[in-house]
Design an enzyme around this catalytic site. Structure first.
Site, PDB file in Angstrom:
ATOM      1  CG  HIS A 126      -1.895   1.179   1.172  1.00 31.64           C
ATOM      2  ND1 HIS A 126      -3.153   1.058   0.602  1.00 31.64           N
ATOM      3  CD2 HIS A 126      -1.782   2.466   1.590  1.00 31.64           C
ATOM      4  CE1 HIS A 126      -3.771   2.228   0.682  1.00 31.64           C
ATOM      5  NE2 HIS A 126      -2.956   3.094   1.285  1.00 31.64           N
ATOM      6  CB  CYS A 127       2.006   3.389  -2.579  1.00 37.89           C
ATOM      7  SG  CYS A 127       3.045   4.834  -2.902  1.00 37.89           S
ATOM      8  CB  ILE A 128       1.074   7.004   2.043  1.00 39.10           C
ATOM      9  CG1 ILE A 128       2.550   7.413   1.928  1.00 39.10           C
ATOM     10  CG2 ILE A 128       0.875   5.979   3.139  1.00 39.10           C
ATOM     11  CD1 ILE A 128       3.049   8.182   3.126  1.00 39.10           C
ATOM     12  CG  ASN A 132      -5.036   2.585  -5.348  1.00 41.27           C
ATOM     13  OD1 ASN A 132      -5.669   1.774  -4.687  1.00 41.27           O
ATOM     14  ND2 ASN A 132      -5.115   2.635  -6.667  1.00 41.27           N
TER      15      ASN A 132
END
Length: 286
Positions: A126-128, A132
């Site tokens: 999960h990439c801030i 997403n």
């Protein structure tokens, strides 16, 4: 491809502001000072950097808003399917993986994201910065965005250094304070960004060549340790060779590797493995 819901995200806003600042400083300060935007080299460099920036923005947009991959509500693993020789099971008990939170079985390489609060197909992380998950359907565009972002940062750094070799004009001396601010802020952004994004790019190139996700890499470290402890050799089941791994992720056409295409990725419910040619079924723990 499905689109995910739209909502305000501070990290995404920061990324877009940084892209905008780097673009305008590169074109209207560095290129203009070094070549002049009215000259042929200036126009050529401005056009090239603009194209690079547009590819960055478009791939970033797709990575942010494309759904990373949902598990179908009616998904049910078929343990007797001869075309699926690998079935992932729980470490404890040996049962097929089942998500208690989503109330459905997990397809191979799918994981539950605590932030998105659902399972994601072939989840990487999960990439801030894109607000997403990076998963099955948006992994390629995420990777391509990083490629273009690294290229743009290095290009901008070259333009920054090159523009410093030009003797300042009279009007530039009057704008000295403004230009110094632009150069200091640009260097402050570009140097750490080039290093961080370069490391990220190298990491994902390694993962693609091995056909691993970030999660699978960490799981593989433990699996390798357990295998060596038991006198066995661990092999990542989805590693089918460097070039084949590349084509699975980036596509069969080399000319489209840096384009945001994704027709080749399949459903995300079944993946080619190193055991596809073996008729007997086998299992990998996950």
């Amino acid at each position: 491809m499905k689109r995910k819901g739209v909502g305000f995200s501070l990290p995404v806003t920061v990324v877009m502001l940084v892209i905008g600042f780097i673009y305008f400083s590169s074109v209207f300060t560095f290129i203009d000072r070094w070549f002049s935007l009215t000259s042929s080299p200036g126009i050529a460099n401005a056009a090239a950097f603009t194209a690079l920036a547009l590819m960055c923005v478009y791939n970033y947009y797709v990575a942010v808003f494309r759904d990373p991959g949902r598990v179908p509500l009616n998904y049910m693993p078929d343990v007797e399917d001869p075309e699926s020789p690998v079935h992932e099971i729980k470490r404890k008990g040996g049962d097929l993986r089942y998500c208690q939170k989503c109330s459905h079985f997990k397809p191979p390489r799918a994981h539950h994201c605590r932030v998105c609060k659902r399972c994601v197909l072939r989840m990487d992380h999960h990439c801030i910065w894109i607000n997403n998950c990076v998963g099955h359907t948006n992994y390629k565009v995420f990777f391509v965005f990083v490629v273009y972002a690294v290229t743009a940062c290095v290009y901008s750094l070259v333009l920054l250094v090159g523009s410093l070799t030009v003797e300042p004009q009279d009007e530039e001396e009057e704008m000295g304070s403004y230009l110094r601010t632009i150069y200091v802020l640009s260097a402050f952004l570009l140097i750490p960004l080039s290093i961080a994004l370069g490391v990220l790019l190298g990491w994902h190139i390694y993962l693609i060549l091995q056909n691993k996700t970030t999660i699978e890499y960490h799981e593989g470290v433990r699996a390798m340790w357990l295998a060596e402890k038991g006198g066995q050799v661990y092999k990542h089941p989805y590693d089918i060779g460097a070039f084949e791994n590349l084509t699975l992720i980036l596509g069969p056409n080399i000319l489209s590797w840096l384009c945001p295409t994704s027709r080749h990725i399949g459903s995300g419910l079944r993946f080619r493995t190193a055991f596809d040619s073996i008729p007997a079924s086998s299992e990998t723990k996950s």
